[in-house]
Write a protein that holds these residues in place. Structure first.
Motif, PDB file in Angstrom:
ATOM      1  N   GLY A 172      18.742  -1.502   2.927  1.00  0.00           N
ATOM      2  CA  GLY A 172      18.583  -0.856   1.636  1.00  0.00           C
ATOM      3  C   GLY A 172      17.463  -1.483   0.833  1.00  0.00           C
ATOM      4  O   GLY A 172      16.746  -2.376   1.306  1.00  0.00           O
ATOM      5  N   ARG A 173      17.300  -1.005  -0.399  1.00  0.00           N
ATOM      6  CA  ARG A 173      16.240  -1.541  -1.257  1.00  0.00           C
ATOM      7  C   ARG A 173      16.678  -2.852  -1.891  1.00  0.00           C
ATOM      8  O   ARG A 173      17.803  -2.985  -2.342  1.00  0.00           O
ATOM      9  CB  ARG A 173      15.882  -0.519  -2.343  1.00  0.00           C
ATOM     10  N   LYS A 174      15.761  -3.798  -1.926  1.00  0.00           N
ATOM     11  CA  LYS A 174      16.028  -5.103  -2.512  1.00  0.00           C
ATOM     12  C   LYS A 174      15.037  -5.382  -3.641  1.00  0.00           C
ATOM     13  O   LYS A 174      13.890  -4.930  -3.595  1.00  0.00           O
ATOM     14  CB  LYS A 174      15.899  -6.211  -1.449  1.00  0.00           C
ATOM     15  N   PRO A 175      15.447  -6.116  -4.686  1.00  0.00           N
ATOM     16  CA  PRO A 175      14.511  -6.444  -5.774  1.00  0.00           C
ATOM     17  C   PRO A 175      13.393  -7.345  -5.265  1.00  0.00           C
ATOM     18  O   PRO A 175      13.589  -8.113  -4.309  1.00  0.00           O
ATOM     19  CB  PRO A 175      15.397  -7.158  -6.797  1.00  0.00           C
ATOM     20  N   PRO A 176      12.223  -7.263  -5.891  1.00  0.00           N
ATOM     21  CA  PRO A 176      11.069  -8.042  -5.402  1.00  0.00           C
ATOM     22  C   PRO A 176      11.348  -9.528  -5.273  1.00  0.00           C
ATOM     23  O   PRO A 176      10.843 -10.171  -4.342  1.00  0.00           O
ATOM     24  CB  PRO A 176       9.998  -7.766  -6.471  1.00  0.00           C
ATOM     25  N   GLU A 177      12.134 -10.089  -6.191  1.00  0.00           N
ATOM     26  CA  GLU A 177      12.374 -11.531  -6.142  1.00  0.00           C
ATOM     27  C   GLU A 177      13.174 -11.957  -4.909  1.00  0.00           C
ATOM     28  O   GLU A 177      13.158 -13.133  -4.533  1.00  0.00           O
ATOM     29  CB  GLU A 177      13.079 -12.005  -7.416  1.00  0.00           C
ATOM     30  N   GLU A 178      13.857 -11.013  -4.267  1.00  0.00           N
ATOM     31  CA  GLU A 178      14.612 -11.351  -3.056  1.00  0.00           C
ATOM     32  C   GLU A 178      13.793 -11.185  -1.778  1.00  0.00           C
ATOM     33  O   GLU A 178      14.201 -11.672  -0.720  1.00  0.00           O
ATOM     34  CB  GLU A 178      15.865 -10.468  -2.948  1.00  0.00           C
ATOM     35  N   MET A 179      12.648 -10.510  -1.873  1.00  0.00           N
ATOM     36  CA  MET A 179      11.916 -10.177  -0.652  1.00  0.00           C
ATOM     37  C   MET A 179      11.403 -11.386   0.134  1.00  0.00           C
ATOM     38  O   MET A 179      11.408 -11.354   1.371  1.00  0.00           O
ATOM     39  CB  MET A 179      10.770  -9.224  -0.976  1.00  0.00           C
ATOM     40  N   PRO A 180      10.957 -12.475  -0.511  1.00  0.00           N
ATOM     41  CA  PRO A 180      10.516 -13.617   0.304  1.00  0.00           C
ATOM     42  C   PRO A 180      11.598 -14.109   1.273  1.00  0.00           C
ATOM     43  O   PRO A 180      11.279 -14.537   2.388  1.00  0.00           O
ATOM     44  CB  PRO A 180      10.169 -14.674  -0.752  1.00  0.00           C
ATOM     45  N   ARG A 181      12.859 -14.019   0.878  1.00  0.00           N
ATOM     46  CA  ARG A 181      13.942 -14.441   1.765  1.00  0.00           C
ATOM     47  C   ARG A 181      13.999 -13.560   3.015  1.00  0.00           C
ATOM     48  O   ARG A 181      14.236 -14.052   4.130  1.00  0.00           O
ATOM     49  CB  ARG A 181      15.269 -14.388   1.010  1.00  0.00           C
ATOM     50  N   TYR A 182      13.754 -12.263   2.844  1.00  0.00           N
ATOM     51  CA  TYR A 182      13.771 -11.352   3.985  1.00  0.00           C
ATOM     52  C   TYR A 182      12.551 -11.577   4.885  1.00  0.00           C
ATOM     53  O   TYR A 182      12.659 -11.582   6.116  1.00  0.00           O
ATOM     54  CB  TYR A 182      13.845  -9.906   3.508  1.00  0.00           C
ATOM     55  N   TYR A 183      11.402 -11.764   4.241  1.00  0.00           N
ATOM     56  CA  TYR A 183      10.204 -12.043   5.041  1.00  0.00           C
ATOM     57  C   TYR A 183      10.375 -13.314   5.858  1.00  0.00           C
ATOM     58  O   TYR A 183       9.903 -13.414   6.997  1.00  0.00           O
ATOM     59  CB  TYR A 183       8.981 -12.165   4.136  1.00  0.00           C
ATOM     60  N   ALA A 184      11.055 -14.295   5.282  1.00  0.00           N
ATOM     61  CA  ALA A 184      11.211 -15.582   5.962  1.00  0.00           C
ATOM     62  C   ALA A 184      11.989 -15.445   7.261  1.00  0.00           C
ATOM     63  O   ALA A 184      11.744 -16.198   8.220  1.00  0.00           O
ATOM     64  CB  ALA A 184      11.907 -16.579   5.034  1.00  0.00           C
ATOM     65  N   MET A 185      12.926 -14.498   7.330  1.00  0.00           N
ATOM     66  CA  MET A 185      13.735 -14.345   8.542  1.00  0.00           C
ATOM     67  C   MET A 185      13.012 -13.586   9.640  1.00  0.00           C
ATOM     68  O   MET A 185      13.451 -13.564  10.791  1.00  0.00           O
ATOM     69  CB  MET A 185      15.054 -13.638   8.213  1.00  0.00           C
ATOM     70  N   ALA A 186      11.873 -12.966   9.328  1.00  0.00           N
ATOM     71  CA  ALA A 186      11.179 -12.104  10.293  1.00  0.00           C
ATOM     72  C   ALA A 186      10.239 -12.892  11.186  1.00  0.00           C
ATOM     73  O   ALA A 186       9.514 -13.778  10.737  1.00  0.00           O
ATOM     74  CB  ALA A 186      10.394 -11.034   9.544  1.00  0.00           C
ATOM     75  N   ASP A 187      10.240 -12.528  12.467  1.00  0.00           N
ATOM     76  CA  ASP A 187       9.260 -13.083  13.404  1.00  0.00           C
ATOM     77  C   ASP A 187       7.964 -12.271  13.384  1.00  0.00           C
ATOM     78  O   ASP A 187       6.892 -12.792  13.686  1.00  0.00           O
ATOM     79  CB  ASP A 187       9.837 -13.085  14.811  1.00  0.00           C
ATOM     80  N   ALA A 188       8.064 -10.990  13.070  1.00  0.00           N
ATOM     81  CA  ALA A 188       6.890 -10.123  12.926  1.00  0.00           C
ATOM     82  C   ALA A 188       7.270  -8.961  12.027  1.00  0.00           C
ATOM     83  O   ALA A 188       8.453  -8.619  11.894  1.00  0.00           O
ATOM     84  CB  ALA A 188       6.413  -9.616  14.291  1.00  0.00           C
ATOM     85  N   MET A 189       6.260  -8.350  11.410  1.00  0.00           N
ATOM     86  CA  MET A 189       6.472  -7.229  10.512  1.00  0.00           C
ATOM     87  C   MET A 189       5.977  -5.938  11.159  1.00  0.00           C
ATOM     88  O   MET A 189       5.067  -5.951  11.989  1.00  0.00           O
ATOM     89  CB  MET A 189       5.744  -7.467   9.188  1.00  0.00           C
ATOM     90  N   LEU A 190       6.569  -4.831  10.747  1.00  0.00           N
ATOM     91  CA  LEU A 190       6.261  -3.517  11.309  1.00  0.00           C
ATOM     92  C   LEU A 190       5.588  -2.624  10.269  1.00  0.00           C
ATOM     93  O   LEU A 190       5.996  -2.603   9.101  1.00  0.00           O
ATOM     94  CB  LEU A 190       7.542  -2.837  11.778  1.00  0.00           C
ATOM     95  N   VAL A 191       4.584  -1.877  10.699  1.00  0.00           N
ATOM     96  CA  VAL A 191       3.999  -0.833   9.858  1.00  0.00           C
ATOM     97  C   VAL A 191       3.709   0.373  10.748  1.00  0.00           C
ATOM     98  O   VAL A 191       3.073   0.244  11.799  1.00  0.00           O
ATOM     99  CB  VAL A 191       2.724  -1.310   9.119  1.00  0.00           C
ATOM    100  N   THR A 192       4.223   1.522  10.358  1.00  0.00           N
ATOM    101  CA  THR A 192       4.012   2.752  11.116  1.00  0.00           C
ATOM    102  C   THR A 192       3.612   3.871  10.165  1.00  0.00           C
ATOM    103  O   THR A 192       4.044   3.906   9.007  1.00  0.00           O
ATOM    104  CB  THR A 192       5.289   3.165  11.876  1.00  0.00           C
ATOM    105  N   LEU A 193       2.785   4.783  10.661  1.00  0.00           N
ATOM    106  CA  LEU A 193       2.376   5.956   9.897  1.00  0.00           C
ATOM    107  C   LEU A 193       2.379   7.170  10.825  1.00  0.00           C
ATOM    108  O   LEU A 193       2.298   7.035  12.045  1.00  0.00           O
ATOM    109  CB  LEU A 193       0.971   5.775   9.308  1.00  0.00           C
ATOM    110  N   THR A 194       2.431   8.337  10.233  1.00  0.00           N
ATOM    111  CA  THR A 194       2.323   9.559  11.018  1.00  0.00           C
ATOM    112  C   THR A 194       0.912   9.669  11.613  1.00  0.00           C
ATOM    113  O   THR A 194      -0.013   8.982  11.177  1.00  0.00           O
ATOM    114  CB  THR A 194       2.596  10.806  10.166  1.00  0.00           C
ATOM    115  N   ALA A 195       0.760  10.565  12.563  1.00  0.00           N
ATOM    116  CA  ALA A 195      -0.532  10.748  13.224  1.00  0.00           C
ATOM    117  C   ALA A 195      -1.468  11.648  12.428  1.00  0.00           C
ATOM    118  O   ALA A 195      -2.552  11.981  12.915  1.00  0.00           O
ATOM    119  CB  ALA A 195      -0.315  11.320  14.618  1.00  0.00           C
TER     120      ALA A 195
END
Length: 407
Positions: free
Chosen positions: A276-299
């Motif tokens: 779900g959506r998280k407030p900006p101040e919580e996002m560094p905690r989520y980024y910290a748990m990630a080994d890599a980030m995903l970005v996808t767009l339509t063609a």
């Protein structure tokens, strides 16, 4: 400078503009903002703003005025009403403003009509307008499936041409926007300058993922809409069932969230976790748990022109990036040497790129490369210094000592 800012979206909606406005205040400028009644991204008016509440407020030094807005819901008719209710009400308000601002700044995403109030004020008072163009219109409509030959598309094409030719300066978030504005809408090339987005969140003390953990965590963070093509992520997850260590995290909400949750349940993808959506101040905690980030767009060829702000944020966090997109994104990732990019909407290719990431012997170096590229090209200070110079140049001779910088 005394700056009038116009944008349909602002705090408490999940939108990056507040950091920019608040930094202008910290730099000694006066900032007044005309914006909507909060309802983005879920399309329902926020409870604390219903029945005319909080139409004027001050948040971190920014004076906010909210004009009449019909909530967008998840309906084409209401979305159109949302677009034009704000464009009309904000323009009416701006026309009757008596305040003497030095310059007008409009932060333009979708729809382009959200900038109408900036031009209404500027015409009335003889001021200049700086537009920050983050989305291209009517290209966004084509990406949503509206045919270019349809009467609706042709109407918005004319409307977009009219509006894009009104600013005195257009700052673009992607280099590829320039050709579209010049060739499609006849915008004077000399008006356009490249100013990529920066990461509003601070990641200077972001810890690395926990050592010795048994999972490999891949994360998407941001708006969950049709343009993001997150079905590609779910399909790639299904193709990688033979990699039980993988966890796929989706942090955010939007118009496609319910559909994706249903699809994940149908495919029995227990490895996909919706936060779900998280407030900006919580996002560094989520980024910290990630080994890599995903970005996808339509063609879609026009969507491919964009460089989503999440790319800069991922880089600021010092994270490797796995993408499925065309256009600007693969160019940036290749230049930064911070990950892999699959073809847009190609789940098999994305799955293959994930396998390459899993086999990479030095994943930490990819993250260091991402951070280094961010510091060289996308820092907040670099962005704000350039924006301040651009605003000063348009504000007039008493402010133009900072010059006008094209980068």
């Amino acid at each position: 400078m005394k700056i009038l800012v116009v944008c349909q979206h602002y705090w408490p909606e999940p939108y990056p503009l507040p950091d920019l406005c608040e930094e202008l205040v910290r730099r000694g400028h006066s900032v007044d903002l005309i914006t909507d009644v909060p309802n983005y991204p879920m399309g329902i008016t926020y409870p604390e703003y219903r029945h005319g509440a909080r139409r004027r407020e001050v948040h971190n030094g920014v004076r906010i005025t909210r004009t009449f807005t019909i909530a967008r819901r998840h309906n084409a008719v209401f979305r159109l009403l949302n677009y034009y209710s704000y464009a009309w009400s904000s323009s009416q308000y701006a026309r009757h403003l008596r305040e003497d601002y030095d310059v007008v700044f409009t932060n333009q995403t979708s729809p382009v009509m959200m900038s109408s109030a900036a031009f209404a004020y500027a015409r009335r008072h003889g001021k200049k307008v700086v537009m920050y163009c983050m989305d291209l219109w009517p290209a966004c409509l084509a990406a949503g499936g509206l045919g270019e030959s349809s009467p609706v598309y042709r109407f918005f094409d004319r409307e977009s041409r009219r509006l894009y030719n009104q600013p005195d300066r257009i700052l673009i978030t992607s280099r590829m926007f320039r050709a579209y504005l010049v060739e499609r809408h006849g915008v004077d090339d000399g008006k356009i300058a490249y100013l990529p987005q920066y990461a509003a969140a601070r990641f200077d003390a972001l810890p690395p993922p926990a050592s010795g953990k048994q999972t490999v965590d891949l994360m998407f963070a941001g708006n969950v809409g049709a343009a993001q093509s997150l079905t590609t992520v779910l399909e790639a997850a299904a193709l990688l069932r033979d990699q039980p260590q993988l966890r796929w995290h989706i942090v955010g909400d939007g118009s496609e969230l319910a559909h994706l949750q249903k699809l994940a349940a149908e495919k029995q993808l227990d490895c996909v976790i919706f936060h779900g959506r998280k407030p900006p101040e919580e996002m560094p905690r989520y980024y910290a748990m990630a080994d890599a980030m995903l970005v996808t767009l339509t063609a879609d060829p026009f969507i491919s022109l964009t460089l989503p702000g999440k790319v800069q944020t991922y880089m600021a966090a010092g994270k490797p990036i796995l993408a499925a997109a065309a256009g600007e994104i693969p160019q940036v990732l290749a230049a930064a040497r911070c990950g892999w990019c699959a073809k847009a909407e190609n789940a098999a290719d994305l799955a293959q790129k994930v396998r390459q990431f899993l086999a990479c012997p030095d994943k930490a170096q990819l993250g260091r490369n991402a951070r280094a590229y961010y510091e060289a090209h996308f820092t907040r200070d670099r962005f704000m210094d350039t924006l301040e110079r651009e605003l000063a140049a348009c504000a007039g001779p008493t402010h133009s000592d900072k010059g006008c910088c094209k980068i």
